[in-house]
Design a protein around this motif. Sequence first.
Motif, PDB file in Angstrom:
ATOM      1  N   PRO A   1      30.016  57.642   1.093  1.00 33.69           N
ATOM      2  CA  PRO A   1      28.768  58.016   1.764  1.00 33.69           C
ATOM      3  C   PRO A   1      28.076  56.890   2.534  1.00 33.69           C
ATOM      4  O   PRO A   1      27.004  57.117   3.083  1.00 33.69           O
ATOM      5  CB  PRO A   1      27.887  58.478   0.600  1.00 33.69           C
ATOM      6  CG  PRO A   1      28.345  57.671  -0.562  1.00 33.69           C
ATOM      7  CD  PRO A   1      29.815  57.388  -0.344  1.00 33.69           C
ATOM      8  N   VAL A   2      28.652  55.715   2.562  1.00 33.60           N
ATOM      9  CA  VAL A   2      27.923  54.561   3.112  1.00 33.60           C
ATOM     10  C   VAL A   2      28.318  54.290   4.563  1.00 33.60           C
ATOM     11  O   VAL A   2      29.485  54.013   4.858  1.00 33.60           O
ATOM     12  CB  VAL A   2      28.163  53.303   2.251  1.00 33.60           C
ATOM     13  CG1 VAL A   2      27.394  52.119   2.829  1.00 33.60           C
ATOM     14  CG2 VAL A   2      27.733  53.555   0.814  1.00 33.60           C
ATOM     15  N   VAL A   3      27.342  54.371   5.452  1.00 34.12           N
ATOM     16  CA  VAL A   3      27.554  54.002   6.856  1.00 34.12           C
ATOM     17  C   VAL A   3      27.850  52.510   6.943  1.00 34.12           C
ATOM     18  O   VAL A   3      27.065  51.688   6.454  1.00 34.12           O
ATOM     19  CB  VAL A   3      26.279  54.292   7.686  1.00 34.12           C
ATOM     20  CG1 VAL A   3      26.413  53.723   9.099  1.00 34.12           C
ATOM     21  CG2 VAL A   3      25.972  55.778   7.723  1.00 34.12           C
TER      22      VAL A   3
ATOM     23  N   LYS B   1      24.012  62.981   1.048  1.00 33.49           N
ATOM     24  CA  LYS B   1      23.203  62.302   2.074  1.00 33.49           C
ATOM     25  C   LYS B   1      24.118  61.497   2.988  1.00 33.49           C
ATOM     26  O   LYS B   1      23.934  61.462   4.209  1.00 33.49           O
ATOM     27  CB  LYS B   1      22.146  61.392   1.423  1.00 33.49           C
ATOM     28  CG  LYS B   1      21.221  60.720   2.431  1.00 33.49           C
ATOM     29  CD  LYS B   1      20.551  61.750   3.326  1.00 33.49           C
ATOM     30  CE  LYS B   1      19.422  61.220   4.193  1.00 33.49           C
ATOM     31  NZ  LYS B   1      19.705  60.039   4.948  1.00 33.49           N
ATOM     32  N   GLY B   2      25.130  60.895   2.405  1.00 34.87           N
ATOM     33  CA  GLY B   2      26.058  60.102   3.192  1.00 34.87           C
ATOM     34  C   GLY B   2      27.027  60.932   4.020  1.00 34.87           C
ATOM     35  O   GLY B   2      27.641  60.416   4.963  1.00 34.87           O
TER      36      GLY B   2
ATOM     37  N   ASP C   1      24.600  61.381   6.915  1.00 39.19           N
ATOM     38  CA  ASP C   1      24.439  60.107   7.628  1.00 39.19           C
ATOM     39  C   ASP C   1      25.669  59.775   8.479  1.00 39.19           C
ATOM     40  O   ASP C   1      25.549  59.290   9.600  1.00 39.19           O
ATOM     41  CB  ASP C   1      24.240  58.943   6.637  1.00 39.19           C
ATOM     42  CG  ASP C   1      22.890  58.952   5.933  1.00 39.19           C
ATOM     43  OD1 ASP C   1      21.990  59.715   6.320  1.00 39.19           O
ATOM     44  OD2 ASP C   1      22.748  58.172   4.961  1.00 39.19           O
TER      45      ASP C   1
ATOM     46  N   LEU D   1      26.968  63.394  11.083  1.00 42.02           N
ATOM     47  CA  LEU D   1      26.102  63.932  12.142  1.00 42.02           C
ATOM     48  C   LEU D   1      25.635  62.808  13.073  1.00 42.02           C
ATOM     49  O   LEU D   1      24.464  62.481  13.151  1.00 42.02           O
ATOM     50  CB  LEU D   1      24.914  64.661  11.508  1.00 42.02           C
ATOM     51  CG  LEU D   1      25.280  65.775  10.521  1.00 42.02           C
ATOM     52  CD1 LEU D   1      24.032  66.517  10.078  1.00 42.02           C
ATOM     53  CD2 LEU D   1      26.303  66.742  11.103  1.00 42.02           C
TER      54      LEU D   1
END
Lengths: 270, 270
Positions: free
Chosen positions: A61-63, A124-125, A128, A131
């Motif tokens: 999930p981490v950008v 959430k990731g 993030d 999208l």
Amino acid sequence: MEDLMDATPGTTTDTMRVLWVLAHPEPRSLTGHLRDDGVQALRDAGHEVVQSDLYAMGWDPVVTAADFGDAADDRLDVAGASERALRRGALAPDIRAEHDKLAWADTVVLQFPLWWLGVPAILKGWLDRVLVQGYAYGVRDPATGRTRRYGDGGLAGRRALAVVTVGAGTGLGPRGLHGDLAETLFPLLHGTFWYTGMQVAEPVLVLGANRLDEAGYTAAAADLRGRLLALPDGPVLPYRSQDGGDYDDRGDLHDALAPGRRGLGVHLRG
Amino acid sequence: MEDLMDATPGTTTDTMRVLWVLAHPEPRSLTGHLRDDGVQALRDAGHEVVQSDLYAMGWDPVVTAADFGDAADDRLDVAGASERALRRGALAPDIRAEHDKLAWADTVVLQFPLWWLGVPAILKGWLDRVLVQGYAYGVRDPATGRTRRYGDGGLAGRRALAVVTVGAGTGLGPRGLHGDLAETLFPLLHGTFWYTGMQVAEPVLVLGANRLDEAGYTAAAADLRGRLLALPDGPVLPYRSQDGGDYDDRGDLHDALAPGRRGLGVHLRG
């Protein structure tokens, strides 16, 4: 815009193409069982379902700069780098795989337990990372030069449904101490679904999920099945569109609409 | 509860102990520079600062059974397993390290860019993994048997400040199309900070962050420094406490308070 808002996507075809995104670490949880039942109900009715079970996929999930390949600058500007990577086809393969699913889908279901009044980090990731600018938002209308958002955008033509399991059973209404759930979900429903152009189905809420007995589960599963199968014609939230003339140039609702009112509720028509 | 709400933590000591949690992938970003300036201002004034720079730490935001060691059941119940692991001292070492920082701190700063009207996934996963049941919430008062929350809880005695960089510069007010930022931040400010017993400082908002010029940065940094140094006596949000008598047994605000009103604003006194 009124046409888009009042359209009922899916009625032009009998078959829905559903992308079902699940964010729960335990497939044998209440949430996991509801997913099983919901997906089965859709398939039994002839609809197509593709899943993104984020825990099962090991979704990251981490950008990071690695998302953007060689389109990332030395000094990372997330929005700019993501759009350049999109144009070059250089987004990370796991992001592109989700774009392929979204390109196929006409219906997006996000199912999750409510943690800290929001989606779990893994989901959430997904928002993030998937999208990105130039894809889901920040898309310009070539005719007018306006940025398409709130009722229009990169995901226009789809409907979105949140299926939310909530531990608390009370205190979630318009004057409840946990905050009105219709408003605490605004960042997802309005700020994400509607912002990117999707029609927003009324969310399916399973309250008191921490203490649900078998009869309660049966009722919740039946409600979910009914809501899923009714999606093509089911209720959508009557959010105001950006281009419907309701907002002024600074983005504030005109005084004549919802006069004297303030807060998140003013963005619903009527 | 009134005593607690009106207390000004930090005035009993001249030195703040600040845990600063940052969630941005680029240290040379606007957000990163503001962190540098803010931390420096605190230290110059004699306050102590410990940082959790989540990207620099490689923080893992995903709740998994591995968080709970041998306290995880075969069928994972996140809340129960986390509380059992807490009791046994079996929580994952990275979670325990954050608990040590929180035990030391009297002030918690969460700094982040607003993504999809919420915290980036890496920070959501700091909340999801660190604020476990029996620690930050779900803590009972042994005298009354009541669960301490909303103005009381496992993090009572601390103040919390959100420092938020927001791309948009307009449309964020009480009738703005992005939603009133004071309300869209409710899940963090009320549902997390206040829920776990922390005093909630008025957030520091840096709007129009995508287009901030040098003069704008200078003004934003000065505002941040001023707000940080004033934290011991600065404004806190006057949220209603659970145990102040404002809510009925089902958690709904009594009819006589904020009569006829609904929505997230009713949870502010006065």
